[in-house]
Design an enzyme around this catalytic site. Structure first.
Site, PDB file in Angstrom:
ATOM      1  N   ASP A   1      45.868  49.566  18.723  1.00  0.00           N
ATOM      2  CA  ASP A   1      44.082  48.281  17.793  1.00  0.00           C
ATOM      3  C   ASP A   1      44.298  47.506  17.141  1.00  0.00           C
ATOM      4  OD1 ASP A   1      42.573  49.919  20.232  1.00  0.00           O
ATOM      5  OD2 ASP A   1      42.887  51.805  18.353  1.00  0.00           O
TER       6      ASP A   1
ATOM      7  N   ARG B   1      39.165  33.378  43.103  1.00  0.00           N
ATOM      8  CA  ARG B   1      38.876  34.601  42.550  1.00  0.00           C
ATOM      9  C   ARG B   1      38.747  34.658  41.321  1.00  0.00           C
ATOM     10  NH1 ARG B   1      41.249  39.042  46.425  1.00  0.00           N
ATOM     11  NH2 ARG B   1      40.321  38.718  48.214  1.00  0.00           N
TER      12      ARG B   1
ATOM     13  N   SER C   1      40.944  29.467  39.616  1.00  0.00           N
ATOM     14  CA  SER C   1      40.462  31.308  39.391  1.00  0.00           C
ATOM     15  C   SER C   1      39.515  31.692  37.686  1.00  0.00           C
ATOM     16  CB  SER C   1      41.999  31.320  39.712  1.00  0.00           C
ATOM     17  OG  SER C   1      42.858  31.174  37.984  1.00  0.00           O
TER      18      SER C   1
ATOM     19  N   ARG D   1      48.514  52.347  26.318  1.00  0.00           N
ATOM     20  CA  ARG D   1      49.351  53.069  25.225  1.00  0.00           C
ATOM     21  C   ARG D   1      50.750  53.345  25.662  1.00  0.00           C
ATOM     22  NH1 ARG D   1      44.244  56.469  22.839  1.00  0.00           N
ATOM     23  NH2 ARG D   1      45.975  58.107  22.520  1.00  0.00           N
TER      24      ARG D   1
END
Length: 322
Positions: free
Chosen positions: A128, A163, A216, A253
């Site tokens: 993190d 999209r 996009s 992770r």
């Protein structure tokens, strides 16, 4: 002179932890010290689950992701009686010093053990990057590369079909993976705790992009901010973009640690052992202005997070085209 030293990993696993473990083991051996590993973090200390290791062990783990010695959370370690049991187990093996690889919670345990007579040094390990007293944590670079690779692949398909994709990214309250990932991939919209965009603001921006025929759109959001699937449905309903959500989850992770991950993890491990050889404890190893430093754990646990508002604003401006 220290004769025996141990190393453990605590909290969430992170790529590069094994490189740090290997560096601790190798540095200990090169100084005539017996190295031990503790299985499953502080739980292993309490359960006396320790093992002496050698150079071959260290060399074989360098490139592996996760942590080969295991990790576990042990809230009970806050209790002095539990810590006393851990110290007794260390003393049985004549282990005089301990390297702890983990986050702020792990540091708190290291600080308490130091006050009880076992010198400990903390090494920052978490994907993190949320240990505010270090510019870089072990695991962040590898996780970031996973995020970037994932968004790049998502871009290929949404560009093909005109999209939008909501991409949810880990961070445990810290937006660095989202910010750096958005920077590296050109994500048009991103929202984190530190630089928050509401659902209304996100939807308004996707509508603007649709109005100028932007082909996009990547909406990168930090975890715990939104229901990403519900957000995707609202974007589709109000903007006209066919929209889906992708939650990257725990793929962030795992994985083989990057070269830079191994580089810094190795130097952190060397630095930690050298501090213990000086008789120092109650310290954490961190990166500051591209230099490795040792600082007092107690003074760094409550350090203020760096303000990155200018960086957020600059990236948001160029990615949205104005």
């Amino acid at each position: 002179m220290i004769k025996n030293i141990a190393v453990l990993t605590s909290g969430g696993d992170a790529p590069g932890m094994n490189a740090a473990i290997a560096a601790v083991v190798k540095t200990a051996l090169s100084n005539g010290i017996k190295p031990f590993v503790v299985k499953d973090g502080y739980r292993g200390l309490v359960n006396n689950d320790l093992e002496e290791v050698d150079l071959k062990f260290a060399q074989n783990i360098l490139s592996k992701g996760g942590t080969v010695i295991g990790s576990a959370r042990l809230p009970e370690f806050k209790e002095e009686k539990v810590r006393e049991k851990a110290i007794a187990n260390l003393k049985k093996r004549k282990i005089e010093a301990l390297v702890v690889i983990g986050g702020d919670g792990s540091y708190q345990g290291a600080e308490k053990l130091t006050k009880m007579g076992i010198n400990c040094i903390g090494i920052p390990g978490t994907i993190d990057n949320d240990i505010v007293s270090s510019d870089l944590t072990i695991g962040f670079d590898t996780a970031l590369n996973t995020v970037v690779r994932s968004i790049d692949q998502i871009r290929d398909t949404i560009e093909s079909h005109n999209r939008c994709m909501v991409v949810e990214i880990m961070g445990n309250g810290c937006g660095d993976l989202t910010l750096y990932g958005a920077t590296a991939t050109g994500a048009e919209i991103f929202s984190t705790k530190e630089s928050f965009l509401s659902e209304d603001e996100i939807v308004a921006e996707t509508k603007r992009l649709k109005s100028i025929n932007h082909r996009s759109v990547v909406v990168a959001v930090a975890e715990q901010l939104f229901d990403s699937h519900a957000l995707a449905k609202r974007i589709q309903a109000e903007s006209g973009y066919e929209t889906r959500a992708t939650i990257l989850g725990h793929i962030q992770r795992g994985g083989t640690p990057t070269a830079m991950e191994r580089y810094w993890a190795t130097h952190f491990g060397i630095f930690a052992v050298n501090e213990l050889l000086k008789g120092n404890g109650g310290l954490y190893i961190g990166l500051s202005e591209n230099k490795i430093v040792a600082r007092d754990i107690e003074s760094t646990l409550n350090a203020a997070r760096k303000n990155k508002s200018e960086e957020y604003n600059a990236i948001r401006k160029i990615n949205r085209g104005n």
